[in-house]
Write a protein that holds these residues in place. Structure first.
Motif, PDB file in Angstrom:
ATOM      1  N   LEU A 426       0.837  -1.200   0.000  1.00  0.00           N
ATOM      2  CA  LEU A 426       0.000   0.000   0.000  1.00  0.00           C
ATOM      3  C   LEU A 426       0.874   1.252   0.000  1.00  0.00           C
ATOM      4  CD1 LEU A 426      -2.873  -0.929   2.495  1.00  0.00           C
ATOM      5  CD2 LEU A 426      -3.057  -0.621   0.009  1.00  0.00           C
ATOM      6  N   LEU A 427       1.980   1.203   0.733  1.00  0.00           N
ATOM      7  CA  LEU A 427       2.909   2.329   0.763  1.00  0.00           C
ATOM      8  C   LEU A 427       3.543   2.542  -0.618  1.00  0.00           C
ATOM      9  CD1 LEU A 427       4.437   4.510   2.316  1.00  0.00           C
ATOM     10  CD2 LEU A 427       6.128   2.762   2.949  1.00  0.00           C
ATOM     11  N   ILE A 428       3.934   1.452  -1.277  1.00  0.00           N
ATOM     12  CA  ILE A 428       4.495   1.563  -2.628  1.00  0.00           C
ATOM     13  C   ILE A 428       3.481   2.195  -3.573  1.00  0.00           C
ATOM     14  CG2 ILE A 428       5.271   0.230  -4.636  1.00  0.00           C
ATOM     15  CD1 ILE A 428       6.501  -1.777  -2.661  1.00  0.00           C
ATOM     16  N   GLY A 429       2.217   1.776  -3.463  1.00  0.00           N
ATOM     17  CA  GLY A 429       1.175   2.349  -4.300  1.00  0.00           C
ATOM     18  C   GLY A 429       0.980   3.833  -4.045  1.00  0.00           C
ATOM     19  N   ALA A 430       1.002   4.214  -2.775  1.00  0.00           N
ATOM     20  CA  ALA A 430       0.833   5.631  -2.415  1.00  0.00           C
ATOM     21  C   ALA A 430       1.981   6.471  -2.967  1.00  0.00           C
ATOM     22  CB  ALA A 430       0.741   5.774  -0.899  1.00  0.00           C
ATOM     23  N   VAL A 431       3.196   5.927  -2.925  1.00  0.00           N
ATOM     24  CA  VAL A 431       4.362   6.641  -3.475  1.00  0.00           C
ATOM     25  C   VAL A 431       4.203   6.853  -4.972  1.00  0.00           C
ATOM     26  CG1 VAL A 431       6.832   6.451  -3.935  1.00  0.00           C
ATOM     27  CG2 VAL A 431       5.945   5.886  -1.665  1.00  0.00           C
ATOM     28  N   CYS A 432       3.674   5.875  -5.667  1.00  0.00           N
ATOM     29  CA  CYS A 432       3.465   5.994  -7.119  1.00  0.00           C
ATOM     30  C   CYS A 432       2.492   7.118  -7.437  1.00  0.00           C
ATOM     31  CB  CYS A 432       2.949   4.674  -7.683  1.00  0.00           C
ATOM     32  SG  CYS A 432       4.167   3.338  -7.696  1.00  0.00           S
ATOM     33  N   VAL A 433       1.357   7.152  -6.743  1.00  0.00           N
ATOM     34  CA  VAL A 433       0.362   8.200  -6.987  1.00  0.00           C
ATOM     35  C   VAL A 433       0.943   9.568  -6.655  1.00  0.00           C
ATOM     36  CG1 VAL A 433      -1.888   9.101  -6.308  1.00  0.00           C
ATOM     37  CG2 VAL A 433      -1.582   6.641  -6.624  1.00  0.00           C
TER      38      VAL A 433
END
Length: 465
Positions: A426-433
């Motif tokens: 979820l953290l990786i996804g948030a960084v992408c956005v």
């Protein structure tokens, strides 16, 4: 089991694969749905094999072939090494940065939301599922049959006995969702005018439909880099793949016996293949002047076709029936995720040729690279969107994340660290956005009908080459 048992099993598989390509060439429905011949053969093997009608003389060991072939497939990926072009990345930063972020986000969401849904919801409906059950979705959808076999083996070593069969089933569902869903999206996009390079879905070439390439359209699968007087070129390339495959198994066995630690053999084989790539010449220097990556790719792809066959043909139907409800719910959650990523996040994170790039990632996220490539070739037969070239450059960014997930994921999920695993992705996804918003790679407000093609879009004030 004898060596001739192996011969008979592969002979039966080969016969069914040939029947599969024959059916693909003759039956219009199969042509229009682009179902791979290996998948057709797998269904025939499942129907005629020991788990149903028991007509064909398959041995009891066909369920173990998928895990073995997986090692070979991952070694073939590693032996081709990696490439990165900083100059190209700098030139096309906007397009490629957004695309890289989109690809990683798609992976991160698949590694987090379906697993969380399985733990929070499915486990309440079906108490027999454990915390690792949700990972079988991403192993099958994003990873494909090869990864499903590998991850299933890791789960089985941790006590999840039915993991491989369920993972193979998820991979099969993923391929079907990728093909049928992709075709639905392509027809929708052509009607809306969102496709940049193909305006009429009915004009797809017969080569793609039947799977039989006409003489004038055929291309070479590789070059003779070794004189056949010394060694056949295929034998040379096969040896390069088999060495890290065998060494990976031996090293993993030694580690397990010496330190009681278990690692996925396919991961070790992949790492050893990368080490060989670097040690034997780094790219096209040294020994690698004589390596044709097209031949290596073809050998790996050939193995993948057999992997798909044995993966589907060896599915234990009673296991699927037992897990029918939780597996259906899990597959539904996975389909919702990939559709959302294609339809909403695709245009939000990709500007020019957004549909071509999004449909490729959709196919990749449901049925691995081959399905993504098939869908892309329908809408962009000449790769004018530069999706493939961009994928080759940014693809290496996914590799460390994937290796962590496939290697550590089963142990973390089964060992009580499930929320840590979910939280990481979820953290990786948030960084992408966040990266897309910060670097202004966020195009949600740009009307879809006003999007252009890649080659017509100016990058950094100059015309795209």
């Amino acid at each position: 089991m004898t060596i001739y048992t192996l011969l008979v099993d592969f002979a039966c598989a080969s016969g069914l694969i040939l029947i599969g390509i024959f059916l693909r060439a003759k039956i219009k429905f199969i042509q229009e749905t682009f179902i791979p011949a290996s998948l057709i053969a797998g269904f025939l093997g499942l129907a005629l094999g020991p788990n149903f009608l028991n007509v064909l003389p398959f041995s009891e060991t066909i369920g173990s072939y998928a895990g073995l072939i997986t090692i070979f497939v991952f070694a073939s990926v590693g032996i081709n090494g990696f490439s990165f072009s900083p100059g190209s990345m700098k030139k096309d930063l906007n397009r490629m940065g957004a695309y890289a972020s989109y690809k990683i986000l798609t992976m991160a969401i698949q590694f987090s939301l379906p697993i969380a849904f399985s733990i929070l919801v499915i486990s309440k409906v079906a108490p027999q599922v454990n915390n690792g059950f949700g990972m079988l979705l991403v192993a099958g959808f994003y990873g494909g049959h090869g990864t499903a076999a590998a991850v299933g083996s890791s789960f089985e070593a941790l006590g999840f006995a039915d993991a491989t069969d369920l993972g193979m089933t998820a991979a099969t569902i993923g391929i079907l969702a990728g093909i049928f869903g992709g075709l639905i999206f392509i027809k929708w996009a052509t009607r809306k005018g969102y496709t940049q390079y193909v305006k009429d879905f009915s004009k797809i070439s017969d080569d793609l439909k039947t799977g039989l390439v006409q003489k004038e359209n055929r291309t070479a699968i590789g070059s003779d880099t070794i004189s056949s007087i010394a060694l056949d070129p295929l034998a040379f390339h096969m040896a390069l793949i088999l060495i890290p495959s065998g060494l990976g198994y031996l090293l993993n066995t030694y580690i397990e016996e010496r330190w009681a630690l278990g690692f996925p053999t396919f991961t070790i084989a992949f790492v050893l293949a990368l080490i060989m790539y670097v040690a034997l010449g780094q790219g096209k220097k040294g020994v690698y002047k004589y390596v044709d990556d097209r031949i290596v790719t073809r050998l790996g792809s050939s193995a993948t076709d057999y992997l798909v066959f044995f993966g589907v043909a060896s599915i234990k139907l009673p296991v699927v029936v037992e897990y029918a409800l939780p597996l259906s719910l899990l597959a539904l959650s996975g389909i919702v995720v990939v559709v959302f990523m294609m339809r909403v996040m695709g245009p939000a994170m990709n500007n020019e040729s957004w549909f071509e790039r999004s449909i490729f990632v959709y196919g990749y996220a449901t049925g691995v690279f081959a399905i993504g490539l098939t869908l892309l070739r329908i809408v962009d037969p000449e790769n004018k969107s530069k999706t493939l070239s961009d994928t080759a450059i940014v693809g290496s960014l996914n590799t460390p994340i994937e290796l962590f997930a496939w290697s550590a994921g089963p142990a973390m999920l089964m060992g009580g660290q499930h929320w840590t695993f979910v939280g990481i992705f979820l953290l990786i996804g948030a960084v992408c956005v966040a990266a897309n918003i910060i670097f202004k790679w966020w195009y949600l407000k740009t009307p879809l009908g006003e999007r252009g093609a890649v080659e017509n879009e100016p990058i950094f004030g100059s015309a795209q080459e």
